[in-house]
Design a protein around this motif. Sequence first.
Motif, PDB file in Angstrom:
ATOM      1  N   THR A  83       0.866  -1.176   0.000  1.00  0.00           N
ATOM      2  CA  THR A  83       0.000   0.000   0.000  1.00  0.00           C
ATOM      3  C   THR A  83       0.906   1.230   0.000  1.00  0.00           C
ATOM      4  O   THR A  83       2.142   1.120   0.066  1.00  0.00           O
ATOM      5  CB  THR A  83      -0.873   0.013   1.266  1.00  0.00           C
ATOM      6  N   GLU A  84       0.307   2.397  -0.010  1.00  0.00           N
ATOM      7  CA  GLU A  84       1.104   3.623   0.099  1.00  0.00           C
ATOM      8  C   GLU A  84       1.898   3.617   1.398  1.00  0.00           C
ATOM      9  O   GLU A  84       3.082   3.983   1.423  1.00  0.00           O
ATOM     10  CB  GLU A  84       0.202   4.854   0.036  1.00  0.00           C
ATOM     11  N   LYS A  85       1.254   3.180   2.459  1.00  0.00           N
ATOM     12  CA  LYS A  85       1.927   3.084   3.764  1.00  0.00           C
ATOM     13  C   LYS A  85       3.126   2.144   3.674  1.00  0.00           C
ATOM     14  O   LYS A  85       4.188   2.423   4.230  1.00  0.00           O
ATOM     15  CB  LYS A  85       0.924   2.569   4.803  1.00  0.00           C
ATOM     16  N   GLY A  86       2.986   1.048   2.942  1.00  0.00           N
ATOM     17  CA  GLY A  86       4.082   0.103   2.754  1.00  0.00           C
ATOM     18  C   GLY A  86       5.201   0.673   1.901  1.00  0.00           C
ATOM     19  O   GLY A  86       6.386   0.507   2.207  1.00  0.00           O
ATOM     20  N   ARG A  87       4.822   1.362   0.823  1.00  0.00           N
ATOM     21  CA  ARG A  87       5.845   1.972  -0.044  1.00  0.00           C
ATOM     22  C   ARG A  87       6.648   3.034   0.701  1.00  0.00           C
ATOM     23  O   ARG A  87       7.824   3.260   0.413  1.00  0.00           O
ATOM     24  CB  ARG A  87       5.205   2.540  -1.305  1.00  0.00           C
ATOM     25  N   ASP A  88       6.011   3.676   1.677  1.00  0.00           N
ATOM     26  CA  ASP A  88       6.720   4.684   2.481  1.00  0.00           C
ATOM     27  C   ASP A  88       7.834   4.070   3.330  1.00  0.00           C
ATOM     28  O   ASP A  88       8.684   4.795   3.848  1.00  0.00           O
ATOM     29  CB  ASP A  88       5.748   5.443   3.381  1.00  0.00           C
ATOM     30  N   LEU A  89       7.852   2.745   3.475  1.00  0.00           N
ATOM     31  CA  LEU A  89       8.943   2.068   4.181  1.00  0.00           C
ATOM     32  C   LEU A  89      10.172   1.870   3.286  1.00  0.00           C
ATOM     33  O   LEU A  89      11.218   1.445   3.758  1.00  0.00           O
ATOM     34  CB  LEU A  89       8.467   0.717   4.724  1.00  0.00           C
ATOM     35  N   GLY A  90      10.048   2.191   2.012  1.00  0.00           N
ATOM     36  CA  GLY A  90      11.155   2.021   1.063  1.00  0.00           C
ATOM     37  C   GLY A  90      12.463   2.652   1.508  1.00  0.00           C
ATOM     38  O   GLY A  90      13.511   2.002   1.459  1.00  0.00           O
ATOM     39  N   PRO A  91      12.457   3.910   1.956  1.00  0.00           N
ATOM     40  CA  PRO A  91      13.725   4.522   2.398  1.00  0.00           C
ATOM     41  C   PRO A  91      14.347   3.807   3.593  1.00  0.00           C
ATOM     42  O   PRO A  91      15.568   3.764   3.724  1.00  0.00           O
ATOM     43  CB  PRO A  91      13.320   5.957   2.753  1.00  0.00           C
ATOM     44  N   ILE A  92      13.532   3.234   4.457  1.00  0.00           N
ATOM     45  CA  ILE A  92      14.063   2.500   5.610  1.00  0.00           C
ATOM     46  C   ILE A  92      14.780   1.235   5.132  1.00  0.00           C
ATOM     47  O   ILE A  92      15.901   0.948   5.553  1.00  0.00           O
ATOM     48  CB  ILE A  92      12.939   2.143   6.606  1.00  0.00           C
ATOM     49  N   VAL A  93      14.144   0.499   4.238  1.00  0.00           N
ATOM     50  CA  VAL A  93      14.758  -0.720   3.706  1.00  0.00           C
ATOM     51  C   VAL A  93      16.011  -0.368   2.901  1.00  0.00           C
ATOM     52  O   VAL A  93      17.033  -1.050   3.000  1.00  0.00           O
ATOM     53  CB  VAL A  93      13.737  -1.524   2.873  1.00  0.00           C
ATOM     54  N   ALA A  94      15.959   0.709   2.135  1.00  0.00           N
ATOM     55  CA  ALA A  94      17.136   1.141   1.365  1.00  0.00           C
ATOM     56  C   ALA A  94      18.286   1.521   2.298  1.00  0.00           C
ATOM     57  O   ALA A  94      19.447   1.178   2.033  1.00  0.00           O
ATOM     58  CB  ALA A  94      16.773   2.319   0.460  1.00  0.00           C
ATOM     59  N   ALA A  95      17.978   2.197   3.394  1.00  0.00           N
ATOM     60  CA  ALA A  95      19.019   2.559   4.362  1.00  0.00           C
ATOM     61  C   ALA A  95      19.634   1.309   4.980  1.00  0.00           C
ATOM     62  O   ALA A  95      20.857   1.244   5.181  1.00  0.00           O
ATOM     63  CB  ALA A  95      18.447   3.466   5.443  1.00  0.00           C
ATOM     64  N   MET A  96      18.811   0.303   5.259  1.00  0.00           N
ATOM     65  CA  MET A  96      19.338  -0.951   5.806  1.00  0.00           C
ATOM     66  C   MET A  96      20.241  -1.639   4.784  1.00  0.00           C
ATOM     67  O   MET A  96      21.300  -2.165   5.147  1.00  0.00           O
ATOM     68  CB  MET A  96      18.172  -1.867   6.206  1.00  0.00           C
ATOM     69  N   ARG A  97      19.835  -1.620   3.507  1.00  0.00           N
ATOM     70  CA  ARG A  97      20.655  -2.223   2.450  1.00  0.00           C
ATOM     71  C   ARG A  97      22.001  -1.496   2.344  1.00  0.00           C
ATOM     72  O   ARG A  97      23.060  -2.122   2.286  1.00  0.00           O
ATOM     73  CB  ARG A  97      19.910  -2.166   1.110  1.00  0.00           C
ATOM     74  N   ASN A  98      21.956  -0.180   2.349  1.00  0.00           N
ATOM     75  CA  ASN A  98      23.198   0.600   2.235  1.00  0.00           C
ATOM     76  C   ASN A  98      24.110   0.373   3.434  1.00  0.00           C
ATOM     77  O   ASN A  98      25.331   0.244   3.281  1.00  0.00           O
ATOM     78  CB  ASN A  98      22.874   2.092   2.084  1.00  0.00           C
TER      79      ASN A  98
END
Length: 105
Positions: A83-98
């Motif tokens: 959902t939009e709420k889920g997509r908003d977690l994208g930067p958190i997951v990207a930060a964890m990947r980085n």
Amino acid sequence: MPKQKPADGPVAYTLSIIGASWTCLILRDLLTHGARRFQDLQDSLDGIAPTTLSERLRTLEKNGVVERRFYSMNPPRAEYVLTEKGRDLGPIVAAMRNWGRKYSG
């Protein structure tokens, strides 16, 4: 994981939704690949038990992070989308990947 009281703060609230084992990896797959069927997720998450995957998806759905969409009714077949709420977690997951790339060796 029990729902956190608001007094515990926003980090505790976020962890109450995404802090369980496997949850961030489910989010990673949905962010990377878009809509995924249950079997697609199970195949990409080596070692996850079907009951665990089902439980994590139910929690994410209950909290409005993913939505289950049926693409066939006979037999019932569904895929999971953020959902939009889920997509908003994208930067958190990207930060964890980085962070993992930087410090994993």
